[in-house]
Design a protein around this motif. Structure first.
Motif, short mmCIF file in Angstrom:
data_model
loop_
_atom_site.label_atom_id
_atom_site.label_comp_id
_atom_site.label_asym_id
_atom_site.label_seq_id
_atom_site.Cartn_x
_atom_site.Cartn_y
_atom_site.Cartn_z
N GLY A 389 78.20 -40.72 -34.51
CA GLY A 389 78.84 -40.40 -33.24
C GLY A 389 79.09 -38.93 -33.05
N ILE A 390 79.43 -38.25 -34.13
CA ILE A 390 79.74 -36.82 -34.02
C ILE A 390 78.67 -35.93 -34.63
CG2 ILE A 390 82.23 -37.22 -33.92
CD1 ILE A 390 82.40 -36.59 -36.88
N ALA A 391 77.71 -36.52 -35.34
CA ALA A 391 76.73 -35.70 -36.07
C ALA A 391 75.91 -34.77 -35.17
CB ALA A 391 75.80 -36.60 -36.90
N PRO A 392 75.27 -35.26 -34.07
CA PRO A 392 74.51 -34.32 -33.25
C PRO A 392 75.37 -33.23 -32.63
CG PRO A 392 73.87 -36.59 -32.78
CD PRO A 392 75.10 -36.65 -33.61
N THR A 393 76.60 -33.59 -32.22
CA THR A 393 77.50 -32.60 -31.63
C THR A 393 77.92 -31.57 -32.67
OG1 THR A 393 78.31 -34.31 -30.13
CG2 THR A 393 79.61 -32.29 -30.29
N ILE A 394 78.28 -32.02 -33.87
CA ILE A 394 78.66 -31.10 -34.95
C ILE A 394 77.48 -30.20 -35.31
CG2 ILE A 394 79.16 -30.98 -37.42
CD1 ILE A 394 81.07 -33.29 -37.07
N ALA A 395 76.30 -30.79 -35.44
CA ALA A 395 75.12 -30.00 -35.79
C ALA A 395 74.84 -28.92 -34.74
CB ALA A 395 73.90 -30.91 -35.94
N THR A 396 74.94 -29.29 -33.45
CA THR A 396 74.72 -28.32 -32.38
C THR A 396 75.77 -27.22 -32.43
OG1 THR A 396 73.80 -30.08 -30.99
CG2 THR A 396 74.42 -28.04 -29.89
N GLY A 397 77.04 -27.61 -32.62
CA GLY A 397 78.12 -26.63 -32.68
C GLY A 397 77.98 -25.70 -33.88
N LEU A 398 77.61 -26.25 -35.05
CA LEU A 398 77.44 -25.42 -36.24
C LEU A 398 76.32 -24.40 -36.06
CD1 LEU A 398 77.84 -28.09 -39.08
CD2 LEU A 398 79.43 -26.24 -38.53
N TYR A 399 75.21 -24.84 -35.49
CA TYR A 399 74.10 -23.91 -35.30
C TYR A 399 74.45 -22.86 -34.24
CZ TYR A 399 69.55 -21.83 -35.03
OH TYR A 399 68.52 -20.91 -35.08
N THR A 400 75.14 -23.28 -33.18
CA THR A 400 75.53 -22.34 -32.13
C THR A 400 76.43 -21.24 -32.69
OG1 THR A 400 75.36 -24.07 -30.45
CG2 THR A 400 76.64 -22.12 -29.88
N ASN A 401 77.34 -21.60 -33.59
CA ASN A 401 78.30 -20.64 -34.13
C ASN A 401 77.73 -19.79 -35.26
OD1 ASN A 401 80.48 -21.29 -32.46
ND2 ASN A 401 81.06 -23.02 -33.74
N TRP A 402 76.82 -20.37 -36.09
CA TRP A 402 76.36 -19.67 -37.28
C TRP A 402 74.90 -19.21 -37.20
CZ3 TRP A 402 79.74 -18.62 -41.25
CH2 TRP A 402 80.96 -19.29 -41.21
N SER A 403 74.16 -19.72 -36.21
CA SER A 403 72.73 -19.39 -36.08
C SER A 403 71.98 -19.65 -37.38
CB SER A 403 72.54 -17.92 -35.65
OG SER A 403 73.12 -17.70 -34.40
N SER A 404 72.39 -20.71 -38.07
CA SER A 404 71.78 -21.09 -39.33
C SER A 404 71.94 -22.59 -39.53
CB SER A 404 72.45 -20.34 -40.50
OG SER A 404 72.07 -20.88 -41.75
N THR A 405 70.98 -23.21 -40.22
CA THR A 405 71.09 -24.64 -40.50
C THR A 405 71.79 -24.92 -41.83
OG1 THR A 405 68.89 -24.63 -41.54
CG2 THR A 405 69.01 -25.20 -39.19
N THR A 406 72.17 -23.86 -42.56
CA THR A 406 72.86 -24.07 -43.84
C THR A 406 74.16 -24.86 -43.67
OG1 THR A 406 71.89 -22.07 -44.79
CG2 THR A 406 73.86 -22.94 -45.86
N PRO A 407 75.01 -24.53 -42.68
CA PRO A 407 76.22 -25.34 -42.49
C PRO A 407 75.90 -26.81 -42.17
CG PRO A 407 76.42 -23.26 -41.30
CD PRO A 407 75.00 -23.37 -41.76
N ILE A 408 74.80 -27.06 -41.44
CA ILE A 408 74.41 -28.43 -41.14
C ILE A 408 74.02 -29.16 -42.42
CG2 ILE A 408 72.84 -29.91 -39.82
CD1 ILE A 408 72.46 -27.61 -37.85
N THR A 409 73.30 -28.48 -43.28
CA THR A 409 72.91 -29.06 -44.57
C THR A 409 74.14 -29.40 -45.41
OG1 THR A 409 70.78 -27.92 -44.59
CG2 THR A 409 71.65 -28.63 -46.72
N LEU A 410 75.11 -28.49 -45.46
CA LEU A 410 76.32 -28.74 -46.23
C LEU A 410 77.09 -29.93 -45.65
CD1 LEU A 410 77.54 -25.06 -46.79
CD2 LEU A 410 76.48 -26.59 -48.47
N TYR A 411 77.14 -30.00 -44.34
CA TYR A 411 77.82 -31.12 -43.68
C TYR A 411 77.15 -32.45 -44.02
CZ TYR A 411 78.41 -34.36 -39.74
OH TYR A 411 78.59 -35.47 -38.96
N LEU A 412 75.84 -32.52 -43.88
CA LEU A 412 75.13 -33.77 -44.16
C LEU A 412 75.23 -34.16 -45.63
CD1 LEU A 412 71.83 -33.52 -42.06
CD2 LEU A 412 73.82 -34.96 -41.63
#
Length: 431
Positions: A389-412
């Motif tokens: 439910g929140i994964a795509p929104t969190i992933a979009t927000g993390l990339y928007t703020n950090w311009s990197s997929t590393t935070p998305i990887t850590l989250y997953l």
């Protein structure tokens, strides 16, 4: 003699056909998830510019995925309401209602005016219909799984319980085929103007077919036994929260990881690879389609293995594999090399299938028949909110703020580790 035999046949209960019931569950669930997934694909492709045109493209994508998440907030509502009546009135009737609810909301989205026509009312109506979609699918999973599992022979419950699970990748495959066909044969302007509506409006035909199929199956024998013994609970959800809250928490936690990975796989990757990596939309849709076919094929095999070897080793193996996939998915995706992207999606699909196949029977086995619809639905839907439910929104927000997929990887990686621990705990309690 003939008269006696005919009378005996007329008075005997209808013959239980587990495969027929499981197939009906698969078809109905696939239709409902088709409805649900076309929203995710549209959120990734068109809802930003059509319903949120006054913001930047990145903010529009974030806003459209936020409306996507609204459906998940509604899913526990559907699970609780339909679970209550499913435990008191019957599984079959709730499946019919859930399919109608989902179908009407989906067709309604296909008829919506855009922001250019009615202004702020467009996103408001979109969110409202998405909420109604969530109610429909929230009541769907528990009923479909219980109909399949409760009709099944004792030693094949996991296998038959996997049929509605196959409806999820089945719906995704159907949604991807429809979108792929439209984006291939229509210009970008035509697709943005009217083509995106076609998948939503086409749902009407499939819902009618699904209703015809669902009305032909018999009620669950476990529920019939509950009615015969008059052991229904007046408030099933209250009983679950009082007596089975640990099972609800563990099942929700066990589901968070695969649901988060699944919705990144099914929704966010399309937006990320096309807008950030500038890869072909049709290429990613094709890759997702191929991986979904693998996911679909693995589910029944993993469930059958679970019946033979036990749920615990199968689910633990799949959960460990998902942790690895979560850690490696975006580093591989970021290479922007199509063969590597396809390989990453295929491996992820395999481990998703290994977990997703047996988990339905695991959840249903945690609760007594009197409260099973309510308990299984609540655990599944709470897990779906905290996961997909929140994964795509969190992933979009993390990339928007950090311009990197590393935070998305850590989250997953974090959420799949949580699920691994919960799977270990819940299978230890039930083995």
């Amino acid at each position: 003699m003939t008269l006696d035999r005919n009378l005996s046949q007329a008075l005997s209960p209808p013959r239980v056909r587990p495969l027929r019931v499981a197939t009906a569950s698969f078809i109905g669930t696939a239709i409902e998830w088709y409805d649900y997934f076309i929203y995710g694909l549209a959120a990734a492709i068109v809802f930003g510019p059509l319903f949120f045109p006054s913001v930047s493209p990145a903010a529009g994508t974030l806003a459209s995925f936020a409306t996507y998440s609204v459906g998940f907030l509604a899913r526990p509502v559907g699970g609780i309401v339909m679970g209550h009546f499913g435990d008191r009135v019957g599984r079959k009737s709730m499946l019919v209602i859930s399919l109608l609810t989902m179908g009407l909301a989906t067709v309604g989205i296909g008829l919506l005016p855009t922001y250019a026509t009615v202004g702020v009312w467009a996103p408001i109506l979109l969110v409202t219909l998405r909420f109604i979609q969530g109610i429909g699918v929230g009541g769907e999973w528990g009923g479909a799984v219980l109909m399949a599992v409760e009709h099944a022979p004792e030693r094949k419950k996991s296998f038959y319980g996997s049929f509605p699970q196959m409806g999820v990748p089945g719906g995704l495959i159907l949604a991807n085929l429809v979108f792929l066909g439209l984006t291939t044969n229509l210009s970008g302007e035509a697709f943005l103007s009217w083509g995106w509506r076609v998948p939503f409006l086409a749902s009407a035909v499939m819902v009618i077919a699904g209703l015809v199929i669902r009305l032909t199956v018999t009620e669950s024998p476990d529920f019939e036994r509950v009615k015969k013994e008059r052991s229904e609970r007046r408030m099933p959800i209250a009983t679950v929260l009082r007596e089975n809250w640990r099972e609800v928490c563990l099942s929700a936690g066990a589901f968070i990881g695969i649901n988060a990975v699944g919705y990144i796989f099914m929704a966010y990757l399309l937006a990320y690879t096309t807008t950030v990596l500038e890869l072909s939309r049709n290429l990613i849709l094709t890759f997702t389609l191929i991986a979904s076919l693998v996911w679909l094929a693995v589910i029944p095999g993993a469930a059958a293995l679970s019946d033979r070897r036990g749920r615990r080793p199968v689910l633990l193996t799949g959960s460990i594999g998902l942790v690895g996939c979560a850690a490696l998915l975006f580093p591989v995706i970021d290479t922007a090399e199509p063969p590597l992207i396809l390989l990453a999606l295929l491996v992820t699909a395999v481990f998703m299938g290994v977990v997703y196949g047996p988990i339905a029977e695991l959840f249903s086995g945690l609760f007594k028949a009197e409260v099973r619809y309510s308990g299984a639905s609540l655990g599944y839907q709470v897990g779906s909110i905290l996961g997909g439910g929140i994964a795509p929104t969190i992933a979009t927000g993390l990339y928007t703020n950090w311009s990197s997929t590393t935070p998305i990887t850590l989250y997953l990686t974090g959420v799949t580790l949580v699920s691994l621990i919960c799977v270990w705990a819940v299978t230890r309690r039930t083995r």
